[in-house]
Scaffold this motif. Sequence first.
Motif, mmCIF file in Angstrom:
data_model
loop_
_atom_site.group_PDB
_atom_site.id
_atom_site.type_symbol
_atom_site.label_atom_id
_atom_site.label_comp_id
_atom_site.label_asym_id
_atom_site.label_seq_id
_atom_site.Cartn_x
_atom_site.Cartn_y
_atom_site.Cartn_z
ATOM 1 N N ASP A 44 23.702 31.918 28.170
ATOM 2 C CA ASP A 44 22.959 31.801 29.428
ATOM 3 C C ASP A 44 23.914 31.692 30.609
ATOM 4 N N GLN A 45 24.966 30.891 30.445
ATOM 5 C CA GLN A 45 25.917 30.690 31.532
ATOM 6 C C GLN A 45 26.680 31.967 31.846
ATOM 7 N N LEU A 46 27.046 32.714 30.793
ATOM 8 C CA LEU A 46 27.742 33.978 31.009
ATOM 9 C C LEU A 46 26.855 34.945 31.806
ATOM 10 N N ILE A 47 25.583 35.035 31.427
ATOM 11 C CA ILE A 47 24.661 35.926 32.138
ATOM 12 C C ILE A 47 24.486 35.462 33.585
ATOM 13 N N LEU A 48 24.393 34.152 33.774
ATOM 14 C CA LEU A 48 24.247 33.603 35.127
ATOM 15 C C LEU A 48 25.479 33.906 35.975
ATOM 16 N N ASP A 49 26.661 33.817 35.349
ATOM 17 C CA ASP A 49 27.911 34.003 36.092
ATOM 18 C C ASP A 49 28.157 35.455 36.487
ATOM 19 N N VAL A 50 27.924 36.384 35.558
ATOM 20 C CA VAL A 50 28.323 37.777 35.821
ATOM 21 C C VAL A 50 27.155 38.763 35.848
ATOM 22 N N GLY A 51 25.959 38.313 35.445
ATOM 23 C CA GLY A 51 24.813 39.215 35.373
ATOM 24 C C GLY A 51 24.650 39.793 33.983
ATOM 25 N N ALA A 52 23.428 40.203 33.676
ATOM 26 C CA ALA A 52 23.125 40.664 32.323
ATOM 27 C C ALA A 52 23.889 41.936 31.947
ATOM 28 N N LEU A 53 23.959 42.894 32.867
ATOM 29 C CA LEU A 53 24.617 44.159 32.553
ATOM 30 C C LEU A 53 26.114 43.961 32.306
ATOM 31 N N ALA A 54 26.754 43.194 33.184
ATOM 32 C CA ALA A 54 28.189 42.943 33.018
ATOM 33 C C ALA A 54 28.455 42.118 31.759
ATOM 34 N N ALA A 55 27.559 41.165 31.455
ATOM 35 C CA ALA A 55 27.730 40.358 30.242
ATOM 36 C C ALA A 55 27.654 41.234 28.997
ATOM 37 N N ALA A 56 26.683 42.161 28.978
ATOM 38 C CA ALA A 56 26.559 43.057 27.833
ATOM 39 C C ALA A 56 27.785 43.949 27.698
ATOM 40 N N GLU A 57 28.267 44.487 28.811
ATOM 41 C CA GLU A 57 29.443 45.349 28.770
ATOM 42 C C GLU A 57 30.682 44.576 28.329
ATOM 43 N N GLN A 58 30.788 43.320 28.779
ATOM 44 C CA GLN A 58 31.933 42.495 28.392
ATOM 45 C C GLN A 58 31.943 42.233 26.886
ATOM 46 N N LEU A 59 30.766 41.881 26.348
ATOM 47 C CA LEU A 59 30.690 41.559 24.920
ATOM 48 C C LEU A 59 30.863 42.799 24.052
ATOM 49 N N THR A 60 30.242 43.900 24.431
ATOM 50 C CA THR A 60 30.396 45.120 23.633
ATOM 51 C C THR A 60 31.805 45.684 23.750
#
Length: 324
Positions: A41-57
């Motif tokens: 949740d914090q990662l999504i809050l910090d960078v946004g859902a799209l950036a979080a998904a791209e970071q993890l993938t």
Amino acid sequence: MLTHTRPSIPAPTRGPDPLAELRAARAFLLRLADRGRPALDQLILDVGALAAAEQLTGGDIPEELRGHVTPARVQAAVAGAAGDGEAAARCGARLLIPEDAQWPAAAALTGTVGLWVRGHAGLEILCAPSITLTGSTAASGYGAHVAADFGGELAAAGRTVISGAGFGVAAAVHRGVLAAHGAAVAVLGCGVDRAYPAAHENLLERIAQSGLVVSALPPGTTPGRHRMHGCARVLAGLGEATVVVEAAARCAAMRVAAAARDLGLPVMGVPGPVTSAASVGAHQLIRQGATLVTSGSDVLAALSERERLAADTAEAWGLTPQEL
């Protein structure tokens, strides 16, 4: 890595989806959200859902997530999300995300990655004034009777009624709402394409005909004890108040009440016979400050009084009720 899933994730409305890329990213993130939730949740809050998904993938997994999210889980989530669109299409479900206009405005849903929804009702019923009714799966005859009465009365008053999909109180609530021709919303602790418990397949279909069936879990997800907290949070967050109709000292309904309190939402309890173990939890909540209610009209009156007090307090401080 998520490109091939983008066209296949169903949007809430027909036609071209301007949020297709973001919807695909959130479908992927939902497949990681059942564990390590606060950090995700914090990662999504910090960078946004799209950036979080791209970071993890892309293989960049933050240290605070590594105990829950491994490269293998990321790859599995990518593969799972790729099939979610087809699974959703088979049961007529679509993915509602916070960026959609139809997303409920409730602040309590902040941090919810998305909601898979199926049913013929308009999504606006999720944004309408609503009450969560919860209680024991092993309801007594008294509890089932009261639950149906509350559900029917609140539905007749124009409220959307939220409950789970289990035996006992939840089933009675939905039957009361359906009898009153109201809007019922069933929150599942499994994928929206599954009927759980299986004995409620017909009931869930009836709910979907005039209301909505909702899940914060991806299609195909099986029920699991470790997923109950997330389900309780959605149940509590969708309602402007949570009413515990009947509950033993330790049952899932008490988790929903605890989630509502954690979210700053009012909790109400229905008293039962002092000799009944099925009412111990509700009585405990009342002793701890939950509002005692004996009818749907009591619930509405308590909410009206709460709103009046909030308005008076806001006026005294020169604020709006939303700023309190």
